[in-house]
Enzyme design. Structure first.
Site, PDB file in Angstrom:
ATOM      1  N   ASP A 348       0.837  -1.197   0.000  1.00  0.00           N
ATOM      2  CA  ASP A 348       0.000   0.000   0.000  1.00  0.00           C
ATOM      3  C   ASP A 348       0.876   1.253   0.000  1.00  0.00           C
ATOM      4  O   ASP A 348       1.973   1.249   0.564  1.00  0.00           O
ATOM      5  CB  ASP A 348      -0.890   0.039   1.247  1.00  0.00           C
ATOM      6  CG  ASP A 348      -1.909  -1.088   1.286  1.00  0.00           C
ATOM      7  OD1 ASP A 348      -2.274  -1.576   0.202  1.00  0.00           O
ATOM      8  OD2 ASP A 348      -2.317  -1.479   2.384  1.00  0.00           O
ATOM      9  N   ASP A 375      -5.641   2.872   1.930  1.00  0.00           N
ATOM     10  CA  ASP A 375      -6.509   1.869   2.543  1.00  0.00           C
ATOM     11  C   ASP A 375      -6.719   2.198   4.019  1.00  0.00           C
ATOM     12  O   ASP A 375      -5.755   2.529   4.736  1.00  0.00           O
ATOM     13  CB  ASP A 375      -5.900   0.476   2.414  1.00  0.00           C
ATOM     14  CG  ASP A 375      -6.101  -0.134   1.039  1.00  0.00           C
ATOM     15  OD1 ASP A 375      -6.691   0.545   0.166  1.00  0.00           O
ATOM     16  OD2 ASP A 375      -5.662  -1.282   0.823  1.00  0.00           O
ATOM     17  N   ARG A 428     -12.742   0.888  -6.288  1.00  0.00           N
ATOM     18  CA  ARG A 428     -12.434   1.279  -4.903  1.00  0.00           C
ATOM     19  C   ARG A 428     -12.290   2.796  -4.804  1.00  0.00           C
ATOM     20  O   ARG A 428     -11.223   3.305  -4.454  1.00  0.00           O
ATOM     21  CB  ARG A 428     -11.188   0.566  -4.390  1.00  0.00           C
ATOM     22  CG  ARG A 428     -11.308  -0.944  -4.418  1.00  0.00           C
ATOM     23  CD  ARG A 428     -10.107  -1.626  -3.776  1.00  0.00           C
ATOM     24  NE  ARG A 428     -10.213  -3.074  -3.882  1.00  0.00           N
ATOM     25  CZ  ARG A 428      -9.316  -3.934  -3.392  1.00  0.00           C
ATOM     26  NH1 ARG A 428      -8.257  -3.475  -2.760  1.00  0.00           N
ATOM     27  NH2 ARG A 428      -9.488  -5.227  -3.525  1.00  0.00           N
TER      28      ARG A 428
END
Length: 536
Positions: A348, A375, A428
């Site tokens: 990430d 995230d 997302r």
């Protein structure tokens, strides 16, 4: 304008989306900037399998599969050019370009602007001499107007952008301006592509209009800080401003000392220190692959517009422990991350987990990582994600990591997303589970091929005042897995965008904090001018 054909199913869209790099329309937020609301003049992504409309000279041109469909110039023994479009004056020509083979020295692959013909034009090229070249052709040889050193690797995709307005020419590589010049030879012409004794693939051609420096801006101007300064002031809007869990708002390193870092070891050491600290990042720092822990009470901010982190990411939160179901007193909190570019993270880019709270992620530029760009999961809450430019990435922002994580997530994951530019991030945007209310307002969505806001697993999403541009499924609470609840109000849907798929009621964010909505019709211009680095 030629546009991509309708794919029909989400699976087909997702498969294609993993291979398509973002088309980024840069708008410098200065008095001299081009209009942020540039109109599209022409586009071709070659998904229809042909190159109709392109006039070609030299070389061997054909549409091939190169990730997605792309226009390939496969010959290396000729000066090959292709032009398309009309006689535009002020124009910005952009394309993804992948050099394959150079035949000899001093060769280049290029995009063209203001082309009078296949032998008269301006060009921006990647040269095998290790440079980017801005130049012109007037019927004979190539004339260099400006150049800059750069790494040119065959088999690698680059995004080139050539702006021509008035007598000004500007060249960008991967969204960074690297060359400029002035010239009066050509006032208008077509767009084009070229392989100068070189083979290359070209994809995602986009031509927009662009205003010249004499035009007044159509949106409020944003004055960036002077070069070399480190701005640690600022106050968030949204959930990061709320007094909760023993923390009143998000202040980061306020009250602590200020340090400047420009190496990986300095950065990793500084973010892990205990106590309040302001960390000023100078330049692009490449860190070893991995996620690096950020301790509480930190402000991490880039200096100018060229600071950032490459190769790894920032982790905000304690180690994962699924047995913990309520926020521990030791949870990481009070973190500010601003004005940084994140590139090529092996996991990430930014991960927030394990009940971390009061986090403000603002005015960053994020792309090209492996997993998520931002995230947020495992019970984290009271977070604002604002004024970021997210692009060139598929799995963009996750909020809640699993349908079975209700024990940690229910009643938490309270996050505000506002004034972000979600630029060709297929999915997302965010993908939400359990959080309520999740407040998504005044964001600019551009060409998100899978879904915009996906609100699932009994999450409650308030989606308002956003601008959806070429987004087939802008908002859904039936995207995948257990359904959620969403309210979509006062949004704008343009250029073949669909309509929200929403039902249920959602808590009003105004019960937690005050906010003012911008007119959704102005959001595209506001966000493209103000989101990203160099704007605080």
């Amino acid at each position: 304008m030629r546009r991509r054909k309708d794919r029909g199913t989400r699976s087909m869209l997702a498969a294609l989306a993993t291979t398509v790099t973002a088309i980024v329309i840069w708008a410098l937020a200065l008095v001299t900037m081009p209009s942020a609301s540039a109109a599209t003049l022409f586009g071709d992504d070659f998904q229809d399998g042909d190159a109709a409309g392109w006039s070609r000279s030299g070389g061997s041109w054909s549409v091939v599969a190169d990730g997605s469909q792309a226009l390939r110039q496969s010959g290396t023994s000729a000066d090959a050019r292709a032009v398309a479009g009309a006689g535009w004056s002020d124009q910005a020509v952009q394309a993804r370009v992948k050099p394959i083979v150079f035949n000899g020295s001093g060769r280049n692959v290029a995009i063209l602007a203001r082309a009078q013909s296949t032998s008269s034009y301006y060009f921006l090229g990647l040269s095998n001499s290790g440079s980017v070249v801005l130049g012109k052709r007037t019927g004979g040889g190539l004339v260099t107007l400006a150049s800059a050193p750069t790494t040119v690797t065959t088999g690698t995709w680059y995004t080139l952008r050539l702006e021509a307005f008035g007598t000004t020419l500007r060249g960008f590589v991967n969204n960074v301006q690297v060359v400029s010049a002035t010239d009066t030879t050509y006032a208008s012409g077509r767009a084009g592509l070229a392989g100068y004794y070189a083979s290359a693939s070209f994809d995602d051609v986009l031509v927009t209009d662009v205003g010249g420096p004499s035009e007044p801006p159509t949106t409020p101007t944003v004055t960036p800080p002077p070069p070399g300064t480190c701005s640690t002031s600022g106050t968030p809007i949204g959930f990061a401003s709320v007094n909760a869990w023993g923390q009143s708002g998000t202040t980061g390193g306020a009250g602590g000392s200020t340090v400047e870092v420009d190496t990986a070891s300095e950065l990793i050491s500084a973010i892990a220190q205990s106590g309040p600290l302001n960390i000023c990042v100078r330049g692009m720092i490449t860190v070893p692959a991995g996620m690096y822990n950020v301790a509480s009470d930190k402000t991490i901010v880039g200096i100018g517009s060229n600071a950032g982190i490459s190769g790894g990411g920032l982790n905000i939160g304690l180690p994962v422990d699924d047995a913990i179901t309520s926020p521990p007193a030791t949870a990481v909190n009070n973190i500010i991350i601003r004005n940084l570019s994140f590139r090529n993270a092996n996991d990430d880019s930014i991960n927030v987990q394990m009940f971390s709270h009061h986090v403000w992620i603002d005015h960053n530029d994020l792309c090209c990582g492996y997993d998520g760009l931002i995230d947020i999961k495992r019970g984290s809450s009271y977070i604002t994600v604002s004024w970021n430019h997210l692009h060139n990435h598929t799995k963009n922002m996750l909020l809640g990591h699993d349908d079975g994580a209700g024990a940690q997530d229910i009643g938490r994951l309270k996050v505000t997303y506002h004034h972000n530019w979600l630029n060709q991030t297929p999915q997302r945007n965010p993908r939400v589970r359990f959080g309520e209310p999740v407040h998504v307002f005044n964001n600019y969505y551009y060409y998100n091929t899978d879904v915009g806001v996906a609100c699932q697993a009994n999450a409650g999403c308030m989606v308002e005042g956003n601008y959806f541009d070429r987004v087939e499924e802008p908002v859904s609470n039936s995207y995948a897995g257990p359904t959620g609840r969403c309210v979509a109000r006062n949004n704008v849907f343009v250029n073949e965008s669909g309509q929200p798929d929403c039902s249920g009621s959602v808590q009003e964010p105004s019960t937690y904090y005050s906010y003012t909505l911008d007119d959704p019709n102005s959001v595209k211009a506001l966000v493209t001018a103000g989101a990203g680095v160099g704007k605080i």
